[in-house]
Each structure stands twice: as structure tokens, then as C-alpha cells.
Scaffold this motif. Sequence first.
Motif, mmCIF file in Angstrom:
data_model
loop_
_atom_site.group_PDB
_atom_site.id
_atom_site.type_symbol
_atom_site.label_atom_id
_atom_site.label_comp_id
_atom_site.label_asym_id
_atom_site.label_seq_id
_atom_site.Cartn_x
_atom_site.Cartn_y
_atom_site.Cartn_z
ATOM 1 N N MET A 141 0.814 -1.209 0.000
ATOM 2 C CA MET A 141 0.000 0.000 0.000
ATOM 3 C C MET A 141 0.848 1.261 0.000
ATOM 4 O O MET A 141 0.554 2.217 -0.709
ATOM 5 N N TRP A 142 1.913 1.270 0.829
ATOM 6 C CA TRP A 142 2.713 2.479 0.968
ATOM 7 C C TRP A 142 4.022 2.434 0.206
ATOM 8 O O TRP A 142 4.479 3.432 -0.317
ATOM 9 N N THR A 143 4.664 1.286 0.197
ATOM 10 C CA THR A 143 5.955 1.171 -0.462
ATOM 11 C C THR A 143 6.202 -0.282 -0.840
ATOM 12 O O THR A 143 5.667 -1.192 -0.201
ATOM 13 N N SER A 144 6.978 -0.478 -1.877
ATOM 14 C CA SER A 144 7.343 -1.840 -2.275
ATOM 15 C C SER A 144 8.768 -2.169 -1.856
ATOM 16 O O SER A 144 9.255 -3.262 -2.113
ATOM 17 N N ARG A 145 9.436 -1.212 -1.200
ATOM 18 C CA ARG A 145 10.840 -1.397 -0.826
ATOM 19 C C ARG A 145 10.957 -1.579 0.681
ATOM 20 O O ARG A 145 10.491 -0.739 1.446
ATOM 21 N N LEU A 146 11.642 -2.638 1.071
ATOM 22 C CA LEU A 146 11.859 -2.889 2.496
ATOM 23 C C LEU A 146 13.150 -2.209 2.947
ATOM 24 O O LEU A 146 14.134 -2.859 3.310
ATOM 25 N N GLU A 147 13.119 -0.888 2.906
ATOM 26 C CA GLU A 147 14.227 -0.093 3.396
ATOM 27 C C GLU A 147 13.746 0.666 4.631
ATOM 28 O O GLU A 147 12.607 1.131 4.670
ATOM 29 N N PRO A 148 14.588 0.797 5.643
ATOM 30 C CA PRO A 148 14.143 1.411 6.899
ATOM 31 C C PRO A 148 13.460 2.767 6.730
ATOM 32 O O PRO A 148 12.429 3.023 7.363
ATOM 33 N N GLN A 149 13.991 3.635 5.880
ATOM 34 C CA GLN A 149 13.389 4.959 5.708
ATOM 35 C C GLN A 149 12.008 4.859 5.076
ATOM 36 O O GLN A 149 11.066 5.533 5.507
ATOM 37 N N GLU A 150 11.887 4.011 4.049
ATOM 38 C CA GLU A 150 10.590 3.821 3.405
ATOM 39 C C GLU A 150 9.597 3.179 4.376
ATOM 40 O O GLU A 150 8.429 3.562 4.448
ATOM 41 N N LEU A 151 10.092 2.202 5.126
ATOM 42 C CA LEU A 151 9.213 1.501 6.052
ATOM 43 C C LEU A 151 8.753 2.416 7.177
ATOM 44 O O LEU A 151 7.624 2.296 7.660
ATOM 45 N N ALA A 152 9.608 3.343 7.592
ATOM 46 C CA ALA A 152 9.226 4.264 8.660
ATOM 47 C C ALA A 152 8.028 5.103 8.246
ATOM 48 O O ALA A 152 7.118 5.363 9.046
ATOM 49 N N ARG A 153 7.998 5.520 6.994
ATOM 50 C CA ARG A 153 6.853 6.290 6.493
ATOM 51 C C ARG A 153 5.593 5.440 6.505
ATOM 52 O O ARG A 153 4.527 5.885 6.937
ATOM 53 N N ALA A 154 5.712 4.193 6.053
ATOM 54 C CA ALA A 154 4.557 3.293 6.051
ATOM 55 C C ALA A 154 4.105 2.988 7.468
ATOM 56 O O ALA A 154 2.900 2.968 7.764
ATOM 57 N N ALA A 155 5.062 2.754 8.356
ATOM 58 C CA ALA A 155 4.726 2.401 9.729
ATOM 59 C C ALA A 155 4.012 3.546 10.441
ATOM 60 O O ALA A 155 3.071 3.319 11.214
ATOM 61 N N ALA A 156 4.442 4.766 10.181
ATOM 62 C CA ALA A 156 3.789 5.916 10.806
ATOM 63 C C ALA A 156 2.335 6.011 10.364
ATOM 64 O O ALA A 156 1.427 6.258 11.180
ATOM 65 N N SER A 157 2.086 5.806 9.074
ATOM 66 C CA SER A 157 0.711 5.862 8.559
ATOM 67 C C SER A 157 -0.122 4.706 9.088
ATOM 68 O O SER A 157 -1.290 4.877 9.441
ATOM 69 N N ALA A 158 0.481 3.515 9.146
ATOM 70 C CA ALA A 158 -0.241 2.342 9.641
ATOM 71 C C ALA A 158 -0.608 2.504 11.107
ATOM 72 O O ALA A 158 -1.723 2.181 11.524
ATOM 73 N N ALA A 159 0.331 3.011 11.896
ATOM 74 C CA ALA A 159 0.058 3.211 13.312
ATOM 75 C C ALA A 159 -1.024 4.269 13.513
ATOM 76 O O ALA A 159 -1.905 4.117 14.364
ATOM 77 N N ALA A 160 -0.970 5.346 12.721
ATOM 78 C CA ALA A 160 -1.982 6.399 12.830
ATOM 79 C C ALA A 160 -3.364 5.873 12.472
ATOM 80 O O ALA A 160 -4.381 6.348 13.011
ATOM 81 N N ALA A 161 -3.419 4.881 11.585
ATOM 82 C CA ALA A 161 -4.695 4.293 11.182
ATOM 83 C C ALA A 161 -5.179 3.227 12.167
ATOM 84 O O ALA A 161 -6.263 2.665 11.984
ATOM 85 N N GLY A 162 -4.386 2.947 13.187
ATOM 86 C CA GLY A 162 -4.788 1.969 14.187
ATOM 87 C C GLY A 162 -4.572 0.529 13.776
ATOM 88 O O GLY A 162 -5.191 -0.380 14.344
ATOM 89 N N TRP B 66 17.291 -6.157 8.489
ATOM 90 C CA TRP B 66 16.188 -6.610 9.335
ATOM 91 C C TRP B 66 16.248 -6.024 10.737
ATOM 92 O O TRP B 66 15.208 -5.804 11.363
ATOM 93 N N ARG B 67 17.434 -5.755 11.254
ATOM 94 C CA ARG B 67 17.509 -5.154 12.597
ATOM 95 C C ARG B 67 16.877 -3.761 12.609
ATOM 96 O O ARG B 67 16.109 -3.420 13.516
ATOM 97 N N GLU B 68 17.200 -2.972 11.590
ATOM 98 C CA GLU B 68 16.628 -1.628 11.495
ATOM 99 C C GLU B 68 15.125 -1.680 11.239
ATOM 100 O O GLU B 68 14.368 -0.884 11.797
ATOM 101 N N ILE B 69 14.708 -2.626 10.407
ATOM 102 C CA ILE B 69 13.279 -2.774 10.126
ATOM 103 C C ILE B 69 12.525 -3.157 11.395
ATOM 104 O O ILE B 69 11.469 -2.597 11.699
ATOM 105 N N ARG B 70 13.071 -4.092 12.147
ATOM 106 C CA ARG B 70 12.436 -4.499 13.400
ATOM 107 C C ARG B 70 12.348 -3.327 14.373
ATOM 108 O O ARG B 70 11.329 -3.140 15.060
ATOM 109 N N ALA B 71 13.396 -2.510 14.419
ATOM 110 C CA ALA B 71 13.388 -1.350 15.309
ATOM 111 C C ALA B 71 12.315 -0.353 14.903
ATOM 112 O O ALA B 71 11.620 0.220 15.755
ATOM 113 N N VAL B 72 12.140 -0.134 13.601
ATOM 114 C CA VAL B 72 11.098 0.776 13.118
ATOM 115 C C VAL B 72 9.719 0.285 13.546
ATOM 116 O O VAL B 72 8.888 1.067 14.042
ATOM 117 N N LEU B 73 9.479 -0.989 13.373
ATOM 118 C CA LEU B 73 8.180 -1.539 13.754
ATOM 119 C C LEU B 73 7.940 -1.396 15.255
ATOM 120 O O LEU B 73 6.852 -1.006 15.688
#
Length: 274
Positions: A1-22, A38-45
Motif C-alpha cells: 500500500m505504501w511502499t514496495s521497498r523494504l528499506e528502513p526509511q521507506e518503512l518508517a513512512r509506512a509504519a507511521a501511517s499504519a500506526a496512525a490508522a490503528g 532486518w535489525r533496522e526494520i524491526r526497530a522501526v516496527l
Amino acid sequence: MWTSRLEPQELARAAASAAAAGLAFLELPLLRLEGLAWREIRAVLRDHGLGATCSLGLPKEAKLPDYPERARAFLLEALRVAHALESPLLTGVVYGTLGEPPSRPPGVGDLEAVAQVLKKVAREAQTLGMRLGVEPVNRYENHLLNTAAQGLALLEAIGEPNVFLHLDTYHMNIEEKGFKDPILKAGSRLQYIHLSESDRGIPGSGNVRWDEVFSGLASIGYRGPLVMESFVAVSPEIARATCIWRPVAESPEQLISEGLTFLRGKARASGLLA
């Protein structure tokens, strides 16, 4: 929905939107395992209070039933990555490659070879405390499993208790004669579902019979993940595999404001959400 790239910066944007949506978790596609931070991705989540689930399709060089040892090695590595991301499961087209129409129908030997590989992978998943999901997809994306009945037959052939059925309403709309009956027949073996519209766009705007879907889920006492799946941000690999050549929604924000609201309403009315 937000990004097709599993990069920490991209994922942070998706995670912020997902969290805001509950939302409770993000499904992460493990299409490429090399160099995954994966360590950075896990930290973002964790920073956003989100869990993870992981899905994939096999790469061409590890497709089943052609390359069983390569497939097994890829899936075992994907399991390790998913476990590191704290996903309780690995699911998707774990039995094949997307977007490669074959020149012949599947044979009995093909499915037996797939079952043998997935049995070994499931046993490894069990040692990690994880489950393995099998997702039937439509005939244009893979020829081995297209229906819930075929998925259940493969589960029986694998014969491991931590293997489950994963259904997707987009694929069901193409391959099944209805939505409720396959869900009822799957029963407790159904433990993951993609809630996706008939054009992969905004849920509630297409041809999926959502009342059947949620009535079936309620009837079996479903308590697994409810996953809204749509494709706004697609990589070239996903576009080729799923044949998405045009926008299916204006933006992730539209999917959230319209599609997620619609799905939550149906889930609440069916008693699947409080």
C-alpha cells in the motif's frame, strides 16, 4: 500500500501511517533477502508499536517443482529473516513462482515434490515456533494451486500441524464459485486472509461479495489476521507478477479512509472486531 521497498526509511513512512490508522501489524514481502536490514526494520516496527507478518513468492531460480533444493534453501533463509522480524508466520505462494504461465497442467509428481519440500520447511518452522501458510492464487499467476480445495489437499499431503491455509478474496473472486462455502470448508485450517477487492483497489468498490466473506469468517469463529491488501506502490517485480499496469486507487490515504473504514465496519458487524 505504501511502499514496495523494504528499506528502513521507506518503512518508517509506512509504519507511521499504519500506526496512525490503528493497524496492528504490517505484512512485509520477502521477495529479496540479500542485504535486508532486518535489525533496522524491526526497530522501526517496534518504535511504532507494530507487529509484522511475512509473505513471499519463490524467485524464478528457486521455483518449484523444478528446483526443490534451491526452493528449500530460499524458504529456510526466509524463515530465519521472518523470525528475526518477529513474525509468527511465513505465508504466501511458498509453493511456486508468480507470473510464469506453464506449458502444461500440474502433474501428481509436481504436487508430491512440492509437499516434500514444504514438509521439511514446516518442520524447520516448528523449531522456530513459527507457522507456514499456503495461499492459492489465480490461474494467471500460478498453475499449481488455484482454489481453497486444492490448498487443503496440499495441506493434507504436507501433513504438518503448523501449516495453514491462506485465502485471498481477489483470487477467490476469479477461481471460486462463491466466497462463503470455501471458507466454511477450510474451517480451522484457514488462519490468514487477504481482504482484497476484485480489482485490487478500494475494498467495497468492486465485485467481491463481502457479506459472504465476513459471514463465512464469523461462522468458523475466525480469529486470525485480517489483512487489507492493495497495490498502490508496486515494484517492477510485483507489477510483472500481478499484472498491475494502472493505478487501482488514488493513494494510500484513500485506501485507508474508504477501504479500511469499509472493512472495519463489516468486521464489526460480523463480530470479528470489537
